[in-house]
Design a protein around this motif. Structure first.
Motif, PDB file in Angstrom:
ATOM      1  N   CYS A   1       0.828  -1.205   0.000  1.00 34.84           N
ATOM      2  CA  CYS A   1       0.000   0.000   0.000  1.00 34.84           C
ATOM      3  C   CYS A   1       0.866   1.261   0.000  1.00 34.84           C
ATOM      4  O   CYS A   1       0.578   2.217  -0.728  1.00 34.84           O
ATOM      5  CB  CYS A   1      -0.935  -0.010   1.203  1.00 34.84           C
ATOM      6  N   ASP A   2       1.920   1.248   0.789  1.00 37.44           N
ATOM      7  CA  ASP A   2       2.797   2.423   0.819  1.00 37.44           C
ATOM      8  C   ASP A   2       3.392   2.705  -0.556  1.00 37.44           C
ATOM      9  O   ASP A   2       3.447   3.844  -1.007  1.00 37.44           O
ATOM     10  CB  ASP A   2       3.932   2.209   1.830  1.00 37.44           C
ATOM     11  N   ARG A   3       3.820   1.633  -1.211  1.00 41.17           N
ATOM     12  CA  ARG A   3       4.398   1.824  -2.541  1.00 41.17           C
ATOM     13  C   ARG A   3       3.357   2.353  -3.510  1.00 41.17           C
ATOM     14  O   ARG A   3       3.623   3.233  -4.330  1.00 41.17           O
ATOM     15  CB  ARG A   3       4.937   0.489  -3.079  1.00 41.17           C
ATOM     16  N   SER A   4       2.167   1.798  -3.421  1.00 40.15           N
ATOM     17  CA  SER A   4       1.095   2.220  -4.300  1.00 40.15           C
ATOM     18  C   SER A   4       0.810   3.700  -4.088  1.00 40.15           C
ATOM     19  O   SER A   4       0.665   4.477  -5.033  1.00 40.15           O
ATOM     20  CB  SER A   4      -0.154   1.391  -3.968  1.00 40.15           C
ATOM     21  N   TRP A   5       0.755   4.077  -2.823  1.00 41.40           N
ATOM     22  CA  TRP A   5       0.514   5.455  -2.446  1.00 41.40           C
ATOM     23  C   TRP A   5       1.547   6.380  -3.080  1.00 41.40           C
ATOM     24  O   TRP A   5       1.210   7.410  -3.666  1.00 41.40           O
ATOM     25  CB  TRP A   5       0.609   5.564  -0.931  1.00 41.40           C
ATOM     26  N   ASP A   6       2.787   6.006  -2.979  1.00 42.00           N
ATOM     27  CA  ASP A   6       3.859   6.824  -3.558  1.00 42.00           C
ATOM     28  C   ASP A   6       3.636   7.017  -5.051  1.00 42.00           C
ATOM     29  O   ASP A   6       3.767   8.111  -5.583  1.00 42.00           O
ATOM     30  CB  ASP A   6       5.223   6.166  -3.321  1.00 42.00           C
ATOM     31  N   ASP A   7       3.285   5.918  -5.735  1.00 43.56           N
ATOM     32  CA  ASP A   7       3.029   5.999  -7.170  1.00 43.56           C
ATOM     33  C   ASP A   7       1.927   6.999  -7.475  1.00 43.56           C
ATOM     34  O   ASP A   7       2.005   7.768  -8.442  1.00 43.56           O
ATOM     35  CB  ASP A   7       2.579   4.625  -7.706  1.00 43.56           C
ATOM     36  N   LEU A   8       0.902   6.969  -6.642  1.00 48.17           N
ATOM     37  CA  LEU A   8      -0.282   7.775  -6.946  1.00 48.17           C
ATOM     38  C   LEU A   8      -0.071   9.261  -6.689  1.00 48.17           C
ATOM     39  O   LEU A   8      -0.737  10.100  -7.289  1.00 48.17           O
ATOM     40  CB  LEU A   8      -1.477   7.284  -6.114  1.00 48.17           C
ATOM     41  N   THR A   9       0.833   9.565  -5.788  1.00 48.45           N
ATOM     42  CA  THR A   9       0.960  10.969  -5.412  1.00 48.45           C
ATOM     43  C   THR A   9       1.862  11.783  -6.331  1.00 48.45           C
ATOM     44  O   THR A   9       1.913  12.997  -6.226  1.00 48.45           O
ATOM     45  CB  THR A   9       1.449  11.093  -3.960  1.00 48.45           C
TER      46      THR A   9
END
Lengths: 197, 197, 197, 197
Positions: D63-71
């Motif tokens: 989730c953290d990695r996904s979050w980084d991608d999205l921001t």
DNA sequence: GATGAATGAGAATTCATTCAT
DNA sequence: AATGAATGAATTCTCATTCAT
């Protein structure tokens, strides 16, 4: 009617007792129980779903046996109870090692604690009844109720067992002889007092 | 003037006792001791080389304290001993839970067993001495030696503790009251007999 | 006229599905299946030689049912397919939980993977056919083939299912309403263009 | 600053991911994770107190990695998102195998389910925002909200991934080409309509 | 003195599978 | 056809112990 080749739950319970005494709580493993019974660990789990369950059934077994002992009535009950206690009072007493081990494990397992408590109270009651009958309802020492006599006798038996378990030199013979003597003296005392009347 | 690390060591021993009572032998882990003392496992190993060593020091600590209690002399020793026993006789008695736990662990650890045995025998002797002094060398019941009286009193205390530990309903008050009554009656009896002479 | 043991077998397959959904792959045990079906483990083994075999028959059952659904033809197929998809799109969808569980287990079981893949491709083809018929062989968006439209519609249904499974707040109603709207708009578009000609 | 020779929690998490994909949930064992990371099982337990805890940290990592991608924001976000989705859409997609595996495990683990749900919803929102900006606040199809467009695009990506995972023959290239085409057509459509104004 | 990372041996527990009945 | 006892291998988990820092 037990089928051959089928390990009976009871065998496992007896093995568990032996393990408990031989190895102590800390090293009481289901593997050891299984080995002692000559089966695999899986078998133990087939019959008892958890270690705790096996433990409980060991306690139940002990209590049932104790119950049976207590319900036989006898005129010489007190004398025989003391004789029986004496015979189990030794440095290697299987019975008391097991009993104390279970008591200690009961400190952290309410169900076990309750069951053992009930058995002790039952013992107290039975001893109280027999003493009261033996002494024809008159306590040898004024102010000491029969209930307390029963409790005391029971306490003495357990207390002596502890001492014998901890000291090879504990004088079992002498102590029990004098304990019997004491109770005979008390009995004589009540009988004597009645005669006076 | 105790060195800080000695203080630490003692803290760990007290934590160990608490763990032993709170969790029981089975879940008595060095991690739990460390946590309770607010240090890490490594620290426990710095002070005690093994778990067994810590265990032994716990026993030694218990015995030393017991020893101290026994060596104070007092005219009312017996009465105070009974009062003290009563105060420790309850369903939640830290003292007796710990003591019984150690006894049971002693079944598989000779060194512990011996130390606990010695303490019990010492207690017997001290009680014997004080009773003999209280009763002016004359046993209230013929054929029951002072040694046996000491043993019995000690046994009763432990036996009652067990009953109290196992049953919430155990009548501590009443039983100890009547126990005191009994000993007073015995004392009166010896005094009375002497008067006759 | 189904033989009783075939009925049993089918019961076990349905129980297996329920277990799979209720407990997940990790806790999908033959014991659980047996219990749910009200039989013993041995019975499961009588019908299916291994756990894998049962698993395969579950997949086969799913595929057969899917096949039956797909082969019924209907003029409103697309609309009904969307309605049906919507009805199975929820936080607790048994169907999609089971389907995804099987897909994931298929990653390490080629036979399962292939069977599930075939069903999906079959769905794609059927959707493609019906869309092409609905839109009279003219794609509403130039450069987007009917095959791709079929694939997309199928993908959307699965993708929405995942979102609904993971979020209680997922707006199933609104999304499906607008999805239908979108397809109607596309349909109107093709119809409109034809009219122009 | 990571100390050498000290296995980092993060290494274990990455090993766990690899195991999960390689072996699947059923055979995802801590032993396998430990072996892959080159440590002993004890080490895994030192860092994560239970298997479940490790599982949770894997999800958190995802989730953290996904979050980084999205921001990260970008003018070509949509195009790049589709390109990125395409690149991860294959029969062997590590990413999607892992994601689906976690989703399925989430069915029986609320905490996991919620976290994954949140990520998906976040993805929806980000896609919605970018589409709305790309299309200058005018939906290319009347009655289809931007929110729904975002949800759809996200659903399509997941749905296509499933199809690709299950079928070696799935036409990734063609499908994604036409998907891009479709979005370009929609974009042109909105742009065209504006020009008319 | 004290810590925390790491270990490895062994514990409880689970489960697919077998087999006699 | 079905059962239930038994197995054994594998799994999760615990814990005393070691050791570099």
């Amino acid at each position: 009617m037990a089928k051959p080749n089928i390990v009976q739950k009871n065998d496992l319970i007896q093995s568990a007792k032996a393990c408990l005494v031989e190895k102590g709580i800390e090293r009481f493993t289901l593997r050891a129980v299984a080995e002692m019974a000559g089966v695999t660990q899986g078998t133990v789990y087939y019959h008892f779903r958890t270690k705790e369950q096996l433990f409980l059934e060991v306690v139940k077994d002990i209590c049932d046996r104790s119950w049976d002992d207590l319900t036989r009535t006898d005129d010489n009950f007190i004398q025989e109870a003391i004789a029986s206690a004496k015979s189990r009072c030794s440095y290697d007493s299987f019975y008391h090692k097991l009993f104390l081990t279970l008591i200690v494990s009961g400190f952290h397992h309410e169900q076990i604690r309750e069951q053992l408590g009930e058995i002790l109270m039952k013992e107290n009651r039975v001893l109280t009844d027999h003493l009261s009958r033996l002494w024809r309802e008159e306590s040898p020492v004024e102010g000491v109720s029969f209930e307390t006599w029963g409790i005391m006798l029971n306490a003495i038996v357990d207390g002596l067992a502890i001492q014998a378990l901890l000291s090879k030199d504990f004088p079992v013979e002498k102590t029990y002889e004098e304990l019997e003597h004491f109770f005979k003296a008390m009995t004589a005392h009540t009988a004597g007092e009645e005669e006076k009347e």
